[in-house]
Design a protein around this motif. Structure first.
Motif, short mmCIF file in Angstrom:
data_model
loop_
_atom_site.label_atom_id
_atom_site.label_comp_id
_atom_site.label_asym_id
_atom_site.label_seq_id
_atom_site.Cartn_x
_atom_site.Cartn_y
_atom_site.Cartn_z
N LEU A 229 1.95 6.65 9.68
CA LEU A 229 0.70 7.28 9.10
C LEU A 229 1.41 8.02 7.66
CD1 LEU A 229 -0.74 9.40 12.10
CD2 LEU A 229 -1.20 7.09 11.59
N ALA A 230 0.66 8.00 6.66
CA ALA A 230 1.12 8.58 5.29
C ALA A 230 -0.10 9.61 4.90
CB ALA A 230 1.03 7.28 4.13
N LEU A 231 0.48 10.74 4.89
CA LEU A 231 -0.47 11.84 4.98
C LEU A 231 -0.23 12.29 3.33
CD1 LEU A 231 0.40 13.76 8.04
CD2 LEU A 231 -1.51 11.84 7.61
N SER A 232 -1.24 12.49 2.50
CA SER A 232 -1.10 13.05 1.18
C SER A 232 -0.76 14.56 1.21
CB SER A 232 -2.31 13.02 0.53
OG SER A 232 -3.48 13.99 1.02
N GLY B 114 -8.56 2.84 -5.18
CA GLY B 114 -7.64 1.66 -5.52
C GLY B 114 -8.05 0.26 -4.42
N ARG B 115 -7.28 -0.78 -4.75
CA ARG B 115 -7.54 -1.97 -3.92
C ARG B 115 -6.99 -1.63 -2.41
NH1 ARG B 115 -4.16 -6.31 -2.94
NH2 ARG B 115 -2.09 -6.20 -4.04
N TYR B 116 -6.02 -0.86 -2.23
CA TYR B 116 -5.53 -0.53 -0.69
C TYR B 116 -6.42 0.53 -0.13
CZ TYR B 116 -1.63 -2.86 -3.05
OH TYR B 116 -0.77 -3.73 -3.56
N ALA C 87 0.85 -1.24 -0.02
CA ALA C 87 -0.01 0.06 -0.04
C ALA C 87 1.02 1.63 -0.02
CB ALA C 87 -0.97 -0.13 1.15
N LEU C 88 1.90 1.26 0.72
CA LEU C 88 2.83 2.17 0.78
C LEU C 88 3.50 2.73 -0.48
CD1 LEU C 88 4.53 2.01 4.47
CD2 LEU C 88 2.80 3.80 3.73
N ARG C 89 4.00 1.29 -1.12
CA ARG C 89 4.74 1.51 -2.48
C ARG C 89 3.61 1.94 -3.35
NH1 ARG C 89 7.35 -3.98 -4.62
NH2 ARG C 89 8.65 -3.50 -2.54
N ALA C 90 2.26 1.58 -3.53
CA ALA C 90 1.56 1.94 -4.45
C ALA C 90 1.26 3.50 -4.28
CB ALA C 90 0.21 1.24 -4.23
N GLY C 91 1.31 4.13 -3.14
CA GLY C 91 1.01 5.49 -2.82
C GLY C 91 2.30 6.29 -3.16
N GLY C 92 3.47 5.68 -3.54
CA GLY C 92 4.48 6.40 -3.58
C GLY C 92 5.09 7.07 -2.40
#
Length: 218
Positions: free
Chosen positions: A112-115, A192-194, A56-61
């Motif tokens: 936590l991954a913030l956009s 997406g699927r994540y 999921a982290l990789r897909a979100g860059g």
């Protein structure tokens, strides 16, 4: 936490195909080969589920969000984690203008991954609401369900569904329901699927606007 029904469904998804493959291989090549094939497929399935956070982290860059780049986010995350009695999370940046964020675990530490869109468009109180919601999601014994939902997609049933009381608990922690409402109205659902790892997904049973309306009634 997985209930009895969830454990049964997870067992069928993880072990059912492996058992069928093992029986087929055993019939063709003997029981030893059948057991080996079954074990290999089970290990692969378990590894696939366990890899969903990283994928999921990789897909979100996702990239490291340093304190000097966004001190407010780091200060809020540390203070809110302390308030909730959990370790401070690692913060990552999703390089997208979409307003959303995700929570997952990496090497036993929660992340936590913030956009970029979230950080740029949200006020301090809205960012606080986002971080509280993510921390509670990551620390609320839900991560196993989220991994299963991401790994098996439509076969996962309701595993990726949002806890209907989560937004209310976020408002209780922040003590400012209008910020939770404003945040939900800004969110762009993840398609997406994540999506189960995110604050909101495109296939959720309730849209962010519907969730905001529920909080607004408090």
């Amino acid at each position: 936490m997985l209930g009895a029904g969830d454990r049964t469904r997870a067992g069928l998804l993880l072990f059912g195909p492996a058992l069928l493959l093992g029986l087929g291989v055993a019939a063709a090549f003997g029981p030893g080969w059948g057991m080996a094939a079954c074990g290999a497929l089970v290990l692969a399935a378990v590894g696939w589920v366990g890899a969903q956070d990283r994928l999921a982290l990789r897909a979100g860059g996702a990239a490291l969000l340093t304190a000097d780049r966004h001190p407010r986010a780091h200060n809020l995350a540390e203070a809110l984690a302390h308030q909730l009695g959990v370790p401070a999370p690692e913060l990552l940046l999703l390089a997208t203008a979409r307003v959303n964020a995700l929570a997952c675990r990496r090497r036993s530490r929660f992340v936590l991954a913030l956009s970029a869109g979230l950080l740029e468009s949200c006020t301090r109180t809205e960012l606080e609401a986002a971080i509280v919601s993510l921390i509670q999601r990551a620390e609320g014994n839900q991560m196993g369900l989220l991994r299963l939902a991401a790994a098996f997609g439509p076969f996962a049933g309701p595993w990726g569904e949002r806890d209907p009381g989560a937004d209310v608990r976020t408002a209780a922690v922040t003590r400012y329901p209008p910020a939770v409402t404003a945040l939900l109205r800004k969110i762009d659902p993840e398609p997406g699927r994540y999506a189960p790892f995110y604050l909101a997904g495109a296939r959720d049973s309730l849209t962010p606007a519907q969730r905001a309306a529920q909080v607004a009634e408090l």
